[in-house]
Design a protein around this motif. Structure first.
Motif, short mmCIF file in Angstrom:
data_model
loop_
_atom_site.label_atom_id
_atom_site.label_comp_id
_atom_site.label_asym_id
_atom_site.label_seq_id
_atom_site.Cartn_x
_atom_site.Cartn_y
_atom_site.Cartn_z
N GLY A 141 -10.46 7.62 -4.14
CA GLY A 141 -11.88 7.37 -4.37
C GLY A 141 -12.23 5.89 -4.46
N TYR A 142 -11.22 5.04 -4.50
CA TYR A 142 -11.45 3.59 -4.55
C TYR A 142 -11.35 3.01 -3.15
N ARG A 143 -12.15 1.99 -2.88
CA ARG A 143 -12.17 1.36 -1.56
C ARG A 143 -10.99 0.41 -1.36
N LYS A 144 -10.71 -0.41 -2.36
CA LYS A 144 -9.63 -1.40 -2.27
C LYS A 144 -8.83 -1.39 -3.57
N VAL A 145 -7.52 -1.16 -3.42
CA VAL A 145 -6.63 -1.01 -4.57
C VAL A 145 -5.54 -2.08 -4.50
N ILE A 146 -5.27 -2.71 -5.63
CA ILE A 146 -4.14 -3.63 -5.74
C ILE A 146 -2.99 -2.84 -6.37
N VAL A 147 -1.87 -2.78 -5.69
CA VAL A 147 -0.69 -2.08 -6.17
C VAL A 147 0.38 -3.13 -6.45
N VAL A 148 0.87 -3.18 -7.67
CA VAL A 148 1.93 -4.12 -8.04
C VAL A 148 3.19 -3.30 -8.30
N SER A 149 4.17 -3.50 -7.44
CA SER A 149 5.36 -2.68 -7.52
C SER A 149 6.56 -3.43 -6.95
N HIS A 150 7.42 -2.73 -6.25
CA HIS A 150 8.72 -3.24 -5.82
C HIS A 150 8.86 -3.14 -4.30
N PHE A 151 9.69 -4.00 -3.75
CA PHE A 151 9.87 -4.06 -2.30
C PHE A 151 10.22 -2.70 -1.70
N ASN A 152 11.13 -1.98 -2.33
CA ASN A 152 11.55 -0.70 -1.75
C ASN A 152 10.43 0.33 -1.75
N VAL A 153 9.48 0.23 -2.66
CA VAL A 153 8.33 1.12 -2.67
C VAL A 153 7.46 0.83 -1.45
N LEU A 154 7.20 -0.45 -1.20
CA LEU A 154 6.43 -0.83 -0.01
C LEU A 154 7.13 -0.37 1.26
N GLU A 155 8.41 -0.62 1.34
CA GLU A 155 9.17 -0.28 2.54
C GLU A 155 9.18 1.23 2.79
N SER A 156 9.15 2.02 1.75
CA SER A 156 9.11 3.48 1.93
C SER A 156 7.81 3.89 2.62
N LEU A 157 6.76 3.11 2.45
CA LEU A 157 5.46 3.43 3.05
C LEU A 157 5.30 2.88 4.46
N ILE A 158 5.76 1.66 4.69
CA ILE A 158 5.49 1.02 5.98
C ILE A 158 6.71 0.94 6.89
N GLY A 159 7.86 1.39 6.41
CA GLY A 159 9.07 1.38 7.21
C GLY A 159 9.95 0.18 6.93
N PHE A 160 11.12 0.21 7.52
CA PHE A 160 12.14 -0.83 7.33
C PHE A 160 11.57 -2.21 7.65
N GLN A 161 11.82 -3.15 6.77
CA GLN A 161 11.35 -4.53 6.92
C GLN A 161 12.54 -5.47 6.85
N PRO A 162 13.05 -5.93 8.00
CA PRO A 162 14.26 -6.76 7.99
C PRO A 162 14.10 -8.07 7.22
N GLN A 163 12.89 -8.62 7.20
CA GLN A 163 12.67 -9.89 6.51
C GLN A 163 12.22 -9.70 5.07
N GLY A 164 11.84 -8.49 4.73
CA GLY A 164 11.41 -8.22 3.37
C GLY A 164 10.06 -8.83 3.04
N ILE A 165 9.77 -8.87 1.78
CA ILE A 165 8.58 -9.52 1.25
C ILE A 165 9.03 -10.17 -0.05
N GLY A 166 8.73 -11.43 -0.21
CA GLY A 166 9.21 -12.18 -1.37
C GLY A 166 8.51 -11.81 -2.66
N CYS A 167 9.14 -12.14 -3.76
CA CYS A 167 8.51 -11.95 -5.06
C CYS A 167 7.20 -12.72 -5.12
#
Length: 180
Positions: A141-167
């Motif tokens: 129901g929200y238009r824009k959401v900020i999610v603060v979590s962990h790299f593996n949570v993001l990767e589970s959604l968008i797929g394998f990320q060889p370069q990752g995402i930094g802290c």
């Protein structure tokens, strides 16, 4: 729904390491104070304006990151248990670092290849994705959401990320972009 996914800031594990704490105890480590200004700057990023809500993993590093971002934005802040880290041991026991790393590399290889592992003692990518989507679906129901979590949570959604995402970095995507 637009999602601004923020990986938690840089944790400070020095005290944990000095006291030889378990991984579970390390989840309570605070952010490294040397990098707090980088997190505070995220809330000033124009992309973060007009966000509707902040949701965060229950781990200290994520909660502290969410709180720092939200000081400027003054939004509702929700803690979601299922935005936690990947589970290295489904039985909930103690794993030494070597075994945890072995499982992590096996998990990542399966994610990269797209081949599910049929027999494992840890959380699969599909299981992590499902629990994460269950959380996100409650916020549709929200238009824009900020999610603060962990790299593996993001990767589970968008797929394998060889370069990752930094802290302390973020990645923008739409929930519609996530393949079920």
């Amino acid at each position: 729904m637009e999602i601004l996914f923020v990986r938690h800031g840089v944790p400070d594990y020095r005290l944990c390491d000095e006291r030889q704490m378990t991984q579970l105890e390390k989840d309570y480590a605070p952010l490294d104070r040397r990098y707090l200004d980088e997190i505070k700057a995220l809330s000033l990023n124009p992309e973060f304006q007009n966000s509707s809500v902040v949701i965060a993993s229950p781990y200290t590093r994520a909660l502290q990151t969410a709180e720092l971002i939200n000081r400027e934005l003054k939004l509702e802040l929700f803690v979601e248990h299922d935005l936690r880290e990947w589970r290295a041991d489904l039985a909930g026991g103690y794993l030494d670092l070597q075994e945890r790393d072995r499982r992590w590399h096996e998990y990542r290889q399966a994610l990269k290849s797209g081949e599910p592992i049929t027999s494992h003692d840890y959380e699969s990518a599909a299981e992590l994705k499902r629990r994460t989507l269950d959380v996100l679906e409650r916020y549709q129901g929200y238009r824009k959401v900020i999610v603060v979590s962990h790299f593996n949570v993001l990767e589970s959604l968008i797929g394998f990320q060889p370069q990752g995402i930094g802290c302390g970095q973020y990645y923008r995507f739409s929930l519609d972009d996530v393949r079920l």
